[in-house]
Design an enzyme around this catalytic site. Sequence first.
Site, PDB file in Angstrom:
ATOM      1  N   ASP A 158     -25.271 -10.829 -38.575  1.00  0.00           N
ATOM      2  CA  ASP A 158     -26.151 -10.693 -39.734  1.00  0.00           C
ATOM      3  C   ASP A 158     -26.216 -12.013 -40.496  1.00  0.00           C
ATOM      4  OD1 ASP A 158     -26.708  -8.035 -39.265  1.00  0.00           O
ATOM      5  OD2 ASP A 158     -25.042  -7.302 -40.495  1.00  0.00           O
ATOM      6  N   TYR A 209     -14.388  -7.963 -35.198  1.00  0.00           N
ATOM      7  CA  TYR A 209     -14.970  -8.161 -36.523  1.00  0.00           C
ATOM      8  C   TYR A 209     -13.899  -8.061 -37.593  1.00  0.00           C
ATOM      9  CZ  TYR A 209     -19.543  -7.251 -34.393  1.00  0.00           C
ATOM     10  OH  TYR A 209     -20.665  -7.304 -33.622  1.00  0.00           O
TER      11      TYR A 209
END
Length: 443
Positions: A266, A333
């Site tokens: 993102d 992540y």
Amino acid sequence: MNILGKSLIMLKKYPLCNHCLGRQFALLGYGMENYERGRMIKTILTMEAHMLALSKNKKGIRNLKILATNGFFETAKEILHRMKKRIPSHAPKTCFLCEDRFKIVDELVKRALYELKDYEYTNFLVGIQLPVLVEEREDEFKAEFEVCHGEDIRNEFGRIIGKRIAEHHGKSVEYKRPEVVLLINPVTEEVKLQVNPLYVAGRYRKMVRGIPQSKWLCSHCRGKGCKNCSWTGKMYSESVEEIIEKPFLDFTNGVKASFHASGREDIDARMLGNGRPFVIEIKKSMKRFLDLEKLEKAVNAYAEGKVEVSNLRFASKDVVRKVKKAESAQKEYRVIIEFETKVTAKNLHLIEEKLTKVLIKQRTPMRVLHRRADLTREKYIYEVKIKKLSPKKAEMKIRCEGGLYVKELVNGDEGRTKPSVSEILKGKVAPIELDVLNVIMKD
Ligand SMILES: [Zn+2]
Ligand SMILES: [Zn+2]
């Protein structure tokens, strides 16, 4: 019928240069070119005709005349001249099959080398384009004389021009993956250069938030430039793609670059760890003999503080496909999450337990629905680890199948992602900061 007999019949009917006569017997003998075959055949035919002429056989003069006219053969002309015989004045001027195009090979080679002069390359390929008429004419000729050891005219042009270019620069002919291709039409004398893209693979890290991976066109003007985008045509002034491309184009003198990566993060997420695999494709690259270490330094100096590249290496087109396919490679992540109320150690433990080794069902997140189809994906989580940072904040590390939407794994996206942290705790949980820590994949 033997070679000499057949050749004489061919020459009787059609004017043929040495190349085109020899080509009809191209598969016979190695290590010589067709013009040598053609010349040798005409030499023997001339000698035989001379012998017949000396013994007053009428066939001798008749055959010498054929060789002097349709064979364009100087020795035959010389013999006729010395025997005081006239050479027919209506003699043809050009070869029936090639229209004397083999005579301009030197010129075509010169033009090809001129086209190549600004480019670095180690191998090349010559592609010959000919009018249909020329090829059909030769096919009919071969059928008429039942030629079974010949090659086609396109082959011969390609081979002799390729040989000459290779000799000139010490380059090699490459059939599968040539760096440059010369498209040559000996009839129209067109010479076109096609430069195949240069591929360099590597990994990138993005150390700051707020930069998209790819150039993002302004949604108002679609790139034309308007008030909304301050006439830049873009939603964001820069992107990972543009930051990396600029030094690449400077180094290679390429015309255009395309950036291919294994998935994307993102805009507000950093890309850390070893970085994300990418391949950059440079179109019409003038330079190919690149010092990749130097280039890496140049990119990192240009992108300082924002993006960093590493492990640059030359790649091929297949690597683009591999890199794109690896979108689903395992990822790690790190996300900082915030709870509405104070969170207990027991709750954190529950999240770890419920989200480790579990398959997540995820409908396309609402935030991307405007550009992606509404589908349900299933993504596997290998492991989740949580560390408390403050009464309402924690750091969550997730190792999962690529393509999982991590923000939605936290907030549940109004029930579109199941299970989620929010669902497990039956309360609102928000992702505050997201980083990609690792893309697990062999380079
Ligand atoms: Zn010819
Ligand atoms: Zn705009």
